[in-house]
Motif scaffolding. Structure first.
Motif, PDB file in Angstrom:
ATOM      1  N   VAL A  16       0.867  -1.178   0.000  1.00 22.22           N
ATOM      2  CA  VAL A  16       0.000   0.000   0.000  1.00 22.22           C
ATOM      3  C   VAL A  16       0.904   1.228   0.000  1.00 22.22           C
ATOM      4  O   VAL A  16       1.734   1.390   0.892  1.00 22.22           O
ATOM      5  CB  VAL A  16      -0.916  -0.008   1.239  1.00 22.22           C
ATOM      6  N   GLU A  17       0.754   2.088  -1.002  1.00 24.56           N
ATOM      7  CA  GLU A  17       1.658   3.216  -1.194  1.00 24.56           C
ATOM      8  C   GLU A  17       0.878   4.522  -1.283  1.00 24.56           C
ATOM      9  O   GLU A  17       0.116   4.729  -2.223  1.00 24.56           O
ATOM     10  CB  GLU A  17       2.492   3.007  -2.470  1.00 24.56           C
ATOM     11  N   GLY A  18       1.056   5.371  -0.283  1.00 20.88           N
ATOM     12  CA  GLY A  18       0.395   6.677  -0.293  1.00 20.88           C
ATOM     13  C   GLY A  18      -1.107   6.606  -0.345  1.00 20.88           C
ATOM     14  O   GLY A  18      -1.762   7.498  -0.906  1.00 20.88           O
ATOM     15  N   LEU A  19      -1.683   5.575   0.248  1.00 26.73           N
ATOM     16  CA  LEU A  19      -3.122   5.346   0.123  1.00 26.73           C
ATOM     17  C   LEU A  19      -3.916   6.440   0.819  1.00 26.73           C
ATOM     18  O   LEU A  19      -3.711   6.727   2.005  1.00 26.73           O
ATOM     19  CB  LEU A  19      -3.486   3.982   0.714  1.00 26.73           C
ATOM     20  N   THR A  20      -4.836   7.037   0.080  1.00 28.61           N
ATOM     21  CA  THR A  20      -5.647   8.150   0.578  1.00 28.61           C
ATOM     22  C   THR A  20      -7.093   7.951   0.140  1.00 28.61           C
ATOM     23  O   THR A  20      -7.355   7.588  -1.008  1.00 28.61           O
ATOM     24  CB  THR A  20      -5.121   9.492   0.031  1.00 28.61           C
ATOM     25  N   LYS A  21      -8.019   8.192   1.071  1.00 32.55           N
ATOM     26  CA  LYS A  21      -9.441   8.138   0.740  1.00 32.55           C
ATOM     27  C   LYS A  21     -10.161   9.269   1.433  1.00 32.55           C
ATOM     28  O   LYS A  21     -10.200   9.346   2.664  1.00 32.55           O
ATOM     29  CB  LYS A  21     -10.068   6.798   1.151  1.00 32.55           C
ATOM     30  N   HIS A  22     -10.728  10.184   0.639  1.00 32.45           N
ATOM     31  CA  HIS A  22     -11.514  11.296   1.147  1.00 32.45           C
ATOM     32  C   HIS A  22     -12.958  11.143   0.673  1.00 32.45           C
ATOM     33  O   HIS A  22     -13.209  10.744  -0.472  1.00 32.45           O
ATOM     34  CB  HIS A  22     -10.952  12.633   0.647  1.00 32.45           C
ATOM     35  N   PHE A  23     -13.893  11.464   1.550  1.00 32.25           N
ATOM     36  CA  PHE A  23     -15.316  11.423   1.213  1.00 32.25           C
ATOM     37  C   PHE A  23     -15.879  12.843   1.230  1.00 32.25           C
ATOM     38  O   PHE A  23     -15.682  13.579   2.208  1.00 32.25           O
ATOM     39  CB  PHE A  23     -16.083  10.564   2.217  1.00 32.25           C
ATOM     40  N   ALA A  24     -16.562  13.207   0.159  1.00 32.33           N
ATOM     41  CA  ALA A  24     -17.171  14.537   0.085  1.00 32.33           C
ATOM     42  C   ALA A  24     -18.414  14.589   0.969  1.00 32.33           C
ATOM     43  O   ALA A  24     -19.209  13.646   0.998  1.00 32.33           O
ATOM     44  CB  ALA A  24     -17.527  14.882  -1.353  1.00 32.33           C
ATOM     45  N   VAL A  25     -18.571  15.695   1.687  1.00 31.33           N
ATOM     46  CA  VAL A  25     -19.770  15.947   2.484  1.00 31.33           C
ATOM     47  C   VAL A  25     -20.585  17.007   1.748  1.00 31.33           C
ATOM     48  O   VAL A  25     -20.100  18.103   1.475  1.00 31.33           O
ATOM     49  CB  VAL A  25     -19.412  16.439   3.895  1.00 31.33           C
ATOM     50  N   LYS A  69     -11.665  -2.031   2.967  1.00 28.47           N
ATOM     51  CA  LYS A  69     -12.553  -1.948   1.803  1.00 28.47           C
ATOM     52  C   LYS A  69     -11.812  -1.478   0.553  1.00 28.47           C
ATOM     53  O   LYS A  69     -12.132  -1.897  -0.560  1.00 28.47           O
ATOM     54  CB  LYS A  69     -13.723  -1.017   2.113  1.00 28.47           C
ATOM     55  N   LEU A  70     -10.818  -0.617   0.738  1.00 27.90           N
ATOM     56  CA  LEU A  70     -10.009  -0.193  -0.403  1.00 27.90           C
ATOM     57  C   LEU A  70      -9.205  -1.361  -0.967  1.00 27.90           C
ATOM     58  O   LEU A  70      -9.091  -1.527  -2.182  1.00 27.90           O
ATOM     59  CB  LEU A  70      -9.062   0.938   0.015  1.00 27.90           C
ATOM     60  N   ILE A  71      -8.671  -2.184  -0.079  1.00 30.01           N
ATOM     61  CA  ILE A  71      -7.836  -3.298  -0.523  1.00 30.01           C
ATOM     62  C   ILE A  71      -8.650  -4.327  -1.298  1.00 30.01           C
ATOM     63  O   ILE A  71      -8.183  -4.880  -2.305  1.00 30.01           O
ATOM     64  CB  ILE A  71      -7.126  -3.933   0.687  1.00 30.01           C
ATOM     65  N   VAL A  72      -9.883  -4.594  -0.846  1.00 35.04           N
ATOM     66  CA  VAL A  72     -10.709  -5.580  -1.560  1.00 35.04           C
ATOM     67  C   VAL A  72     -11.487  -4.940  -2.707  1.00 35.04           C
ATOM     68  O   VAL A  72     -12.333  -5.579  -3.333  1.00 35.04           O
ATOM     69  CB  VAL A  72     -11.678  -6.302  -0.602  1.00 35.04           C
ATOM     70  N   ASN A  73     -11.207  -3.671  -2.987  1.00 37.48           N
ATOM     71  CA  ASN A  73     -11.769  -2.976  -4.147  1.00 37.48           C
ATOM     72  C   ASN A  73     -13.255  -2.694  -4.011  1.00 37.48           C
ATOM     73  O   ASN A  73     -13.967  -2.547  -5.005  1.00 37.48           O
ATOM     74  CB  ASN A  73     -11.512  -3.768  -5.431  1.00 37.48           C
ATOM     75  N   LEU A  74     -13.739  -2.596  -2.764  1.00 35.40           N
ATOM     76  CA  LEU A  74     -15.106  -2.142  -2.548  1.00 35.40           C
ATOM     77  C   LEU A  74     -15.194  -0.620  -2.630  1.00 35.40           C
ATOM     78  O   LEU A  74     -16.275  -0.068  -2.830  1.00 35.40           O
ATOM     79  CB  LEU A  74     -15.607  -2.617  -1.180  1.00 35.40           C
ATOM     80  N   LEU A  75     -14.072   0.051  -2.455  1.00 38.15           N
ATOM     81  CA  LEU A  75     -13.975   1.498  -2.605  1.00 38.15           C
ATOM     82  C   LEU A  75     -12.798   1.809  -3.515  1.00 38.15           C
ATOM     83  O   LEU A  75     -11.821   1.046  -3.564  1.00 38.15           O
ATOM     84  CB  LEU A  75     -13.751   2.182  -1.251  1.00 38.15           C
ATOM     85  N   ASP A  76     -12.879   2.922  -4.225  1.00 42.54           N
ATOM     86  CA  ASP A  76     -11.764   3.389  -5.048  1.00 42.54           C
ATOM     87  C   ASP A  76     -10.969   4.430  -4.270  1.00 42.54           C
ATOM     88  O   ASP A  76     -11.554   5.333  -3.665  1.00 42.54           O
ATOM     89  CB  ASP A  76     -12.273   4.011  -6.353  1.00 42.54           C
ATOM     90  N   PRO A  77      -9.643   4.336  -4.272  1.00 37.38           N
ATOM     91  CA  PRO A  77      -8.843   5.324  -3.543  1.00 37.38           C
ATOM     92  C   PRO A  77      -8.895   6.694  -4.199  1.00 37.38           C
ATOM     93  O   PRO A  77      -9.047   6.817  -5.418  1.00 37.38           O
ATOM     94  CB  PRO A  77      -7.429   4.738  -3.586  1.00 37.38           C
ATOM     95  N   THR A  78      -8.780   7.734  -3.374  1.00 36.73           N
ATOM     96  CA  THR A  78      -8.671   9.100  -3.899  1.00 36.73           C
ATOM     97  C   THR A  78      -7.292   9.323  -4.494  1.00 36.73           C
ATOM     98  O   THR A  78      -7.147   9.927  -5.556  1.00 36.73           O
ATOM     99  CB  THR A  78      -8.923  10.119  -2.771  1.00 36.73           C
TER     100      THR A  78
END
Length: 338
Positions: A16-25, A69-78
């Motif tokens: 996992v390299e520089g993994l980032t996940k942001h959610f818009a509100v 969830k990012l690792i199993v591809n249920l979410l896409d990383p930002t």
């Protein structure tokens, strides 16, 4: 085999390299406008070696499950990359991603909510085989019976519904489903937190046996450090979306460096009443990921914070062999920095 001793000689199964996940509100209904960003995961880096278990720990809301969830591809990383078995998911064609999904599976936290109450157990376990077109009906039925035996359940249970089982039995069904496609890597997202303590031990021992028998690699997500100590080879500690410490299990539990890790470990109950130790109680609440503090995100609750912590984010650096810490006040030994 303890993968911690074999790390330098091999390539990690997962990086996992520089993994980032942001959610818009967003606010509003028809013309929703963006009013903020939840910084769930921010620039996280770690590797998981073949055959090992990496424990990922931290308080609720720190981003552990989002990483899973990012690792199993249920979410896409930002931002950032997830490299599995030498391949970056972001660069693969959809067909290749689908094929890779067979190698990465997940065991969910709630053993009841994760099972479809309208499906029989045999249908639940066989569903991954159907989705990926593995075998015919007879072969899938045989595979279901084999998997039920592997997790300690009778093959005839395939004809029952989830509500007919206890919590521990339902989690065994979830594990059987995760093993259906013979994966290399399994994300265990709080896989025992909803179970009684005695049942937790049974499931943990089952998972260790399965890891040995099927050469599995685990990312074990939990807030329970006692459980992680039982199953993990290395432990990564998260706080408010960022990694603050990473070390092999023996080092982390014997000599934690980050003040947050020290506070977490001081709260773990000891089975020996005579073993008294100083309790480090953190003051205040975890800041909101909508507006994380400047500098070190832990400085608002840190008992040793200095002015630099309030303005400058600490780099994650090695302070010992395989021991990384993100703290301005933790220094590497002189021999390691020479």
């Amino acid at each position: 085999m303890s993968a911690a001793t074999a790390q330098p000689a091999e390539t990690p199964l997962l990086a996992v390299e520089g993994l980032t996940k942001h959610f818009a509100v967003r606010k509003g209904f028809f013309f929703a406008r963006r009013v903020g960003t939840v910084r769930a995961v921010d620039d996280v880096n770690f590797s998981v070696w073949r055959g090992e278990t990496l424990g990922l720990v931290g308080e609720s809301g720190c981003g552990k499950s989002t990483i899973g969830k990012l690792i199993v591809n249920l979410l896409d990383p930002t931002h950032g990359r997830i490299v599995f078995d030498g391949a970056d998911f972001a660069t693969l064609e959809p067909a290749a991603v689908r094929a890779r999904r067979r190698d990465i599976q997940i065991v969910f936290q709630d053993p009841f909510a994760s099972l479809n109450p309208r499906m029989r157990v045999g249908e639940i376990i066989a569903e991954p085989l159907v989705v990926h077109g593995v075998g015919d009906a007879a072969a899938r039925a045989a595979r279901v019976g084999e998997l039920l035996r592997v997790v300690g359940l009778a093959p005839e249970y395939a004809h029952r519904y989830p509500h007919e089982f206890s919590g521990g039995q339902r989690q065994r069904i979830g594990i059987a489903r995760a093993l259906a496609l013979q994966p290399k890597f399994v994300v265990c997202d709080e896989a025992v937190s909803a179970l009684d303590v005695s049942i937790q031990a049974q499931i943990l021992n089952l998972m260790k046996d399965l890891q040995r028998d099927f050469a599995l690699t685990y990312l074990f997500i939990s807030h329970n450090l006692a459980v992680v100590r039982h199953i993990a080879d290395r432990v990564a500690v998260m706080y408010l979306g960022q990694l603050v410490e990473l070390a092999d299990k023996a080092t982390l539990y014997a000599d934690p460096k980050h003040p947050y890790t020290q506070a977490l470990l001081s709260s773990v109950p000891s089975p020996r009443p005579e073993a008294r130790r100083a309790r480090r109680v953190l003051k205040g609440d975890v800041p909101s990921p909508l507006n994380p503090p400047q500098g070190c995100r832990f400085h608002t609750r840190c008992p040793i914070a200095v002015d630099r912590c309030r303005t400058e984010q600490p780099a994650f650096r090695e302070v010992g062999p395989g021991h990384g810490v993100a703290c301005h006040l933790v220094q590497a030994p002189a021999a390691a920095t020479a």
